[in-house]
Design a protein around this motif. Structure first.
Motif, PDB file in Angstrom:
ATOM      1  N   ASN A   1       0.572  -0.966   0.044  1.00 36.72           N
ATOM      2  CA  ASN A   1       0.070   0.242  -0.033  1.00 36.72           C
ATOM      3  C   ASN A   1       0.364   0.949  -0.123  1.00 36.72           C
ATOM      4  O   ASN A   1       1.450   1.293   0.460  1.00 36.72           O
ATOM      5  CB  ASN A   1      -1.128   0.280   1.259  1.00 36.72           C
ATOM      6  N   PHE A   2       1.072   2.283  -1.302  1.00 36.05           N
ATOM      7  CA  PHE A   2       1.953   3.023  -0.836  1.00 36.05           C
ATOM      8  C   PHE A   2       1.557   4.203  -0.726  1.00 36.05           C
ATOM      9  O   PHE A   2       2.104   5.061  -0.892  1.00 36.05           O
ATOM     10  CB  PHE A   2       2.199   3.302  -2.977  1.00 36.05           C
ATOM     11  N   ASP A   3       0.038   4.330  -0.303  1.00 38.68           N
ATOM     12  CA  ASP A   3      -0.628   5.960   0.098  1.00 38.68           C
ATOM     13  C   ASP A   3       0.587   6.702   0.721  1.00 38.68           C
ATOM     14  O   ASP A   3       0.118   7.973   0.320  1.00 38.68           O
ATOM     15  CB  ASP A   3      -1.710   5.166   0.774  1.00 38.68           C
ATOM     16  N   LEU A   4       0.874   6.496   1.731  1.00 39.08           N
ATOM     17  CA  LEU A   4       1.853   6.795   2.597  1.00 39.08           C
ATOM     18  C   LEU A   4       2.842   7.743   1.775  1.00 39.08           C
ATOM     19  O   LEU A   4       3.741   8.727   2.448  1.00 39.08           O
ATOM     20  CB  LEU A   4       2.210   6.228   3.800  1.00 39.08           C
ATOM     21  N   LEU A   5       3.492   7.268   0.935  1.00 32.05           N
ATOM     22  CA  LEU A   5       3.801   7.426  -0.218  1.00 32.05           C
ATOM     23  C   LEU A   5       4.228   9.213  -0.795  1.00 32.05           C
ATOM     24  O   LEU A   5       5.184   9.160  -1.191  1.00 32.05           O
ATOM     25  CB  LEU A   5       4.951   6.525  -1.289  1.00 32.05           C
ATOM     26  N   GLU A   6       2.568   8.689  -0.610  1.00 32.25           N
ATOM     27  CA  GLU A   6       2.401  10.436  -1.320  1.00 32.25           C
ATOM     28  C   GLU A   6       1.680  11.339  -0.730  1.00 32.25           C
ATOM     29  O   GLU A   6       1.299  12.714  -0.339  1.00 32.25           O
ATOM     30  CB  GLU A   6       1.108   9.818  -2.559  1.00 32.25           C
ATOM     31  N   ALA A   7       1.417  11.093   1.005  1.00 28.83           N
ATOM     32  CA  ALA A   7       0.790  11.604   1.528  1.00 28.83           C
ATOM     33  C   ALA A   7       1.957  12.856   1.839  1.00 28.83           C
ATOM     34  O   ALA A   7       2.900  12.286   2.375  1.00 28.83           O
ATOM     35  CB  ALA A   7       0.418  11.068   2.325  1.00 28.83           C
ATOM     36  N   ASP A   8       0.991  14.218   2.851  1.00 28.88           N
ATOM     37  CA  ASP A   8       1.503  14.852   3.147  1.00 28.88           C
ATOM     38  C   ASP A   8       1.692  14.148   4.643  1.00 28.88           C
ATOM     39  O   ASP A   8       0.923  12.968   5.291  1.00 28.88           O
ATOM     40  CB  ASP A   8       1.084  16.195   3.206  1.00 28.88           C
ATOM     41  N   PHE A   9       2.689  14.999   5.805  1.00 28.92           N
ATOM     42  CA  PHE A   9       2.331  14.907   6.921  1.00 28.92           C
ATOM     43  C   PHE A   9       0.825  15.386   7.505  1.00 28.92           C
ATOM     44  O   PHE A   9       1.190  16.880   8.068  1.00 28.92           O
ATOM     45  CB  PHE A   9       3.500  15.256   7.755  1.00 28.92           C
ATOM     46  N   ASP A  10      -0.326  14.854   7.486  1.00 26.08           N
ATOM     47  CA  ASP A  10      -1.682  15.496   8.062  1.00 26.08           C
ATOM     48  C   ASP A  10      -1.846  14.273   8.187  1.00 26.08           C
ATOM     49  O   ASP A  10      -2.365  13.526   8.070  1.00 26.08           O
ATOM     50  CB  ASP A  10      -1.791  15.755   6.281  1.00 26.08           C
ATOM     51  N   ALA A  11      -3.045  14.723   9.079  1.00 27.07           N
ATOM     52  CA  ALA A  11      -3.584  14.151  10.905  1.00 27.07           C
ATOM     53  C   ALA A  11      -4.955  13.150   9.585  1.00 27.07           C
ATOM     54  O   ALA A  11      -4.959  12.488   9.362  1.00 27.07           O
ATOM     55  CB  ALA A  11      -4.379  14.798  11.679  1.00 27.07           C
TER      56      ALA A  11
ATOM     57  N   GLU B   1       1.746  19.716  -3.957  1.00 25.85           N
ATOM     58  CA  GLU B   1       0.517  20.758  -4.281  1.00 25.85           C
ATOM     59  C   GLU B   1      -0.510  19.211  -5.154  1.00 25.85           C
ATOM     60  O   GLU B   1      -0.415  18.035  -5.672  1.00 25.85           O
ATOM     61  CB  GLU B   1       0.948  21.520  -5.702  1.00 25.85           C
ATOM     62  N   ARG B   2      -1.461  19.796  -5.080  1.00 32.86           N
ATOM     63  CA  ARG B   2      -2.922  18.673  -5.607  1.00 32.86           C
ATOM     64  C   ARG B   2      -3.816  19.029  -6.588  1.00 32.86           C
ATOM     65  O   ARG B   2      -4.525  20.259  -5.730  1.00 32.86           O
ATOM     66  CB  ARG B   2      -3.303  17.810  -4.547  1.00 32.86           C
ATOM     67  N   GLY B   3      -4.049  17.616  -6.835  1.00 31.56           N
ATOM     68  CA  GLY B   3      -5.532  17.708  -7.873  1.00 31.56           C
ATOM     69  C   GLY B   3      -6.579  18.377  -7.306  1.00 31.56           C
ATOM     70  O   GLY B   3      -6.876  17.505  -6.248  1.00 31.56           O
ATOM     71  N   ASP B   4      -7.938  17.839  -7.960  1.00 30.72           N
ATOM     72  CA  ASP B   4      -9.035  17.561  -7.713  1.00 30.72           C
ATOM     73  C   ASP B   4      -9.817  16.576  -6.797  1.00 30.72           C
ATOM     74  O   ASP B   4     -10.066  16.212  -5.547  1.00 30.72           O
ATOM     75  CB  ASP B   4     -10.251  18.354  -8.258  1.00 30.72           C
ATOM     76  N   ASP B   5      -8.278  15.630  -7.097  1.00 28.32           N
ATOM     77  CA  ASP B   5      -8.798  14.217  -6.025  1.00 28.32           C
ATOM     78  C   ASP B   5      -7.875  13.800  -5.414  1.00 28.32           C
ATOM     79  O   ASP B   5      -8.056  12.791  -4.942  1.00 28.32           O
ATOM     80  CB  ASP B   5      -8.568  13.510  -7.649  1.00 28.32           C
ATOM     81  N   GLY B   6      -6.655  15.104  -5.017  1.00 28.01           N
ATOM     82  CA  GLY B   6      -6.061  15.142  -4.220  1.00 28.01           C
ATOM     83  C   GLY B   6      -5.389  14.285  -4.469  1.00 28.01           C
ATOM     84  O   GLY B   6      -4.605  14.286  -3.270  1.00 28.01           O
ATOM     85  N   ARG B   7      -4.875  14.515  -5.081  1.00 27.02           N
ATOM     86  CA  ARG B   7      -3.551  13.378  -6.256  1.00 27.02           C
ATOM     87  C   ARG B   7      -2.934  14.099  -6.364  1.00 27.02           C
ATOM     88  O   ARG B   7      -2.905  15.763  -6.464  1.00 27.02           O
ATOM     89  CB  ARG B   7      -3.721  12.688  -6.863  1.00 27.02           C
ATOM     90  N   PRO B   8      -1.213  14.337  -5.831  1.00 26.98           N
ATOM     91  CA  PRO B   8      -0.215  14.999  -5.989  1.00 26.98           C
ATOM     92  C   PRO B   8       0.236  15.886  -7.283  1.00 26.98           C
ATOM     93  O   PRO B   8       0.127  14.574  -8.178  1.00 26.98           O
ATOM     94  CB  PRO B   8       0.683  14.228  -5.143  1.00 26.98           C
ATOM     95  N   THR B   9       0.236  16.564  -7.910  1.00 31.16           N
ATOM     96  CA  THR B   9       0.183  16.703  -9.420  1.00 31.16           C
ATOM     97  C   THR B   9       1.446  17.022  -9.431  1.00 31.16           C
ATOM     98  O   THR B   9       1.756  17.643 -10.898  1.00 31.16           O
ATOM     99  CB  THR B   9      -0.633  18.300  -9.855  1.00 31.16           C
ATOM    100  N   ARG B  10       2.575  17.068  -8.442  1.00 33.04           N
ATOM    101  CA  ARG B  10       3.478  17.608  -8.810  1.00 33.04           C
ATOM    102  C   ARG B  10       3.988  16.379  -7.920  1.00 33.04           C
ATOM    103  O   ARG B  10       4.236  16.061  -6.878  1.00 33.04           O
ATOM    104  CB  ARG B  10       4.224  18.893  -9.092  1.00 33.04           C
ATOM    105  N   LYS B  11       5.928  15.935  -8.269  1.00 33.10           N
ATOM    106  CA  LYS B  11       6.172  15.176  -7.652  1.00 33.10           C
ATOM    107  C   LYS B  11       7.056  15.626  -6.229  1.00 33.10           C
ATOM    108  O   LYS B  11       7.401  16.718  -6.381  1.00 33.10           O
ATOM    109  CB  LYS B  11       7.565  13.797  -8.495  1.00 33.10           C
ATOM    110  N   HIS B  12       6.506  14.564  -5.330  1.00 35.73           N
ATOM    111  CA  HIS B  12       6.975  15.904  -3.876  1.00 35.73           C
ATOM    112  C   HIS B  12       9.229  16.111  -3.889  1.00 35.73           C
ATOM    113  O   HIS B  12       9.231  15.360  -4.057  1.00 35.73           O
ATOM    114  CB  HIS B  12       6.499  14.777  -2.746  1.00 35.73           C
TER     115      HIS B  12
END
Ligand code: GLC
Length: 560
Positions: A297-307, A350-361
């Motif tokens: 599950n790679f979701d945390l690789l794309e997440a910010d440090f955000d509750a 930076e994220r798009g409307d679907d919450g996915r990152p639009t630019r590589k971290h």
């Protein structure tokens, strides 16, 4: 902050067939772990020499990235022979010794299988080049005639995952397809010989005592290449619902059903984990026990440090695991992404409307060679420690990437001429690639190559690596290494297969959950302190002062 020194005793190898469900698996990137023969490349004996370190860290298993003969065009994910060891890294006897040592220290061994493509140096591809069009040897790969006058144009406009064209022309004019680098021709998984050969490879390593397999790009093997082939735009517009011609096809699970029979013929059954970048709703197909049994599950690789993001990701993935019957997996870093100590010290994605990152971290920061003043290293490390304790407190299996236990940062300042990753060469100026997380580990703050080996390191280590060296952190109660050792030690006593219950807290930036045995995890993702919940403090990611939980901190408690 941290509690008593961890116990260093060696654990017994768990005999339970489901040892993997709650395992902490440590990823070793062999070229960059430890070098014993002084050629600047890490080797198998280097890993063996560090087995006591792995045992003291307290991991249940290691996953070895590829160590097979390879041109290292893609860091070893271009495999020239699946049933041997790269002579620069050692021999099969060295592997046998490593497996024996790991097992003697209670540590299981997972190896990487790369079935989507071989190296162009693989005997099969060399044979295909020599045998010419229409031959059985070409039938193991995806060869097609070109289009346009004299077939000088590629069969389609498909692009490679690494950038650039997905087809390469060979001397006699035919073209072959490569999803990744040109040195990584894709195999044709409708070919029975291809299927039989991978079964042979799985048996080869299982017979040598390997306990499980990590399956590289598990969602890409099978393809529907019925003519006429679609264009890239048509491919992009098609839903990825199991019938897409190239990605996440339902029929890939026929391959894994055959592998499952192989895994189950061993005692304990061999395990597998899928690297499958697919829509979350399709992950349970890979994690099902009829298929590979577990999926990343790679979701945390794309997440910010955000509750909010962390809580949603945990809830979603526990639900997906319940659907598949597997345990979920947690990954903060691996050999393909910017290290999380660095991601968390950079501005949010930076994220798009679907919450996915639009630019590589972190890409701009990387592109500047780390010179742009945006990275807050101390904050990144503080958050990385909090995130690690959060993840290690969850039910499921945790995958650690070598060096994260040192709080290591990404290395941005690698001169272009020393870069190795094909993604850098195939997308000049856009993507700096993945070399920055693959720099050889610092074991000591002095001596050649920071203790990695006697003759330098194949990727340059920066001066600041010394401050993160193992010998600087060893025995230091406040170090990240001590925090990981304490966390893994406690986790062995506390971890169960049972699910969590959310503990509602009156703050949006705080996430808390409890396990049935009273083990409670509280993370303050914000910067304002919050009152510490009642209970005995077991471990904290930063020093606790009084009855408050400081910002960007995780605490483990035992409920009163
Ligand atoms: C996987 C690996 C990556 C490799 C690619 C092609 O994504 O993790 O490192 O480049 O597959 O094999």
């Amino acid at each position: 902050m941290t509690t008593a020194a961890p116990s260093v005793q060696t654990r017994e190898l768990s005999a339970a067939p489901d040892w993997w469900r709650q395992a902490v698996v440590y990823q070793v990137y062999p070229r960059s772990f430890a070098d014993t023969d002084g050629d600047g490349l890490g080797d198998i004996r280097g890993i063996t020499s560090r087995v006591p370190y792995l045992a003291e860290l307290g991991v249940d298993a290691i996953w070895l990235s590829p160590f097979y003969p390879s041109d290292l065009a893609d860091g070893g994910y271009d495999v020239a022979d699946y049933r041997d060891v790269d002579p620069r890294l050692g021999t099969l006897a060295d592997m046998d010794e490593l497996i024996a040592q790991l097992h003697a220290h209670g540590i299981r061994v997972v190896v990487d299988i790369v079935p989507n493509h071989t190296s162009d140096k693989h005997a099969w591809f060399q044979e295909a080049l020599a045998a010419g069009r229409g031959s059985a040897a070409r039938g193991r790969y995806i060869f097609r005639e070109g289009t346009g006058p004299d077939g000088a144009e590629p069969p389609t406009d498909w692009v490679s995952v690494f950038g650039g064209a997905g087809w390469e022309r060979v001397e006699d004019g035919q073209w072959y397809f490569h999803n990744f680098d040109v040195s990584q021709p894709d195999l044709d998984w409708t070919n029975p010989e291809v299927r039989a050969d991978f079964v042979k490879t799985l048996r080869f390593w299982s017979d040598r005592g390997v306990d499980g397999f990590r399956i590289d790009v598990a969602h890409m093997l099978t393809k529907d290449l019925t003519e006429p082939l679609p264009s890239q735009a048509e491919l992009d517009a098609m839903p990825q619902d199991g019938n897409h011609p190239l990605i996440d096809r339902d029929d890939v699970h026929e391959v894994y059903a055959e592998w499952r029979a192989v895994f189950n013929s061993y005692d304990p059954p061999r395990t597998a984990v899928a690297e499958a970048w697919v829509h979350p709703s399709r992950v349970p197909l890979y994690a099902s026990i009829e298929s590979l049994g577990q999926a990343f599950n790679f979701d945390l690789l794309e997440a910010d440090f955000d509750a909010g993001q962390f809580r949603r990701i945990v809830a979603d993935n526990l639900e997906l695991a319940a659907q598949s019957g597997s345990s979920t997996t947690w990954v903060l870093s691996n050999h393909d992404v910017v290290r999380h100590a660095t991601r968390y010290g950079l501005p949010d994605a930076e994220r798009g409307d679907d919450g996915r990152p639009t630019r590589k971290h972190g890409n701009e920061w990387l592109l500047s060679g780390g010179r742009t003043p945006v990275l807050d290293t101390a904050r990144g490390e503080r958050r990385a420690r909090a995130a690690a304790l959060f993840v290690l407190g969850l039910p499921g299996s945790a995958y650690l990437y070598q060096g994260e236990e040192l709080g290591l940062h990404e290395v941005a300042e690698i001169p272009d001429e020393q870069r190795q990753d094909p993604t850098f060469f195939r997308s000049p100026g856009v993507d700096l690639g993945r070399d920055g997380c693959r720099v050889p580990l610092p074991w000591s703050d002095e001596g050649p190559a920071f203790g990695f080996g006697s003759a330098g390191a194949h990727l340059p280590q920066p001066e600041w690596f010394g401050a993160y060296a193992v010998d600087r952190q060893d025995g230091e109660p406040a170090s990240t290494l001590s925090l990981y050792r304490s966390a893994l030690d406690l986790r062995h006593a506390l971890q169960t297969d049972e699910q969590l219950q959310w503990v509602e807290v009156d703050r949006d930036d705080v996430v808390a959950f409890a396990r049935p045995n009273g083990w409670t995890v509280v993370t303050n993702f914000g910067t304002e302190p919050v009152a510490l919940p009642a209970g005995e403090v077991l471990l904290s990611s930063t020093e606790l002062e009084g009855d408050v939980l400081a910002g960007e901190t995780t605490v483990w408690l035992r409920r009163a």
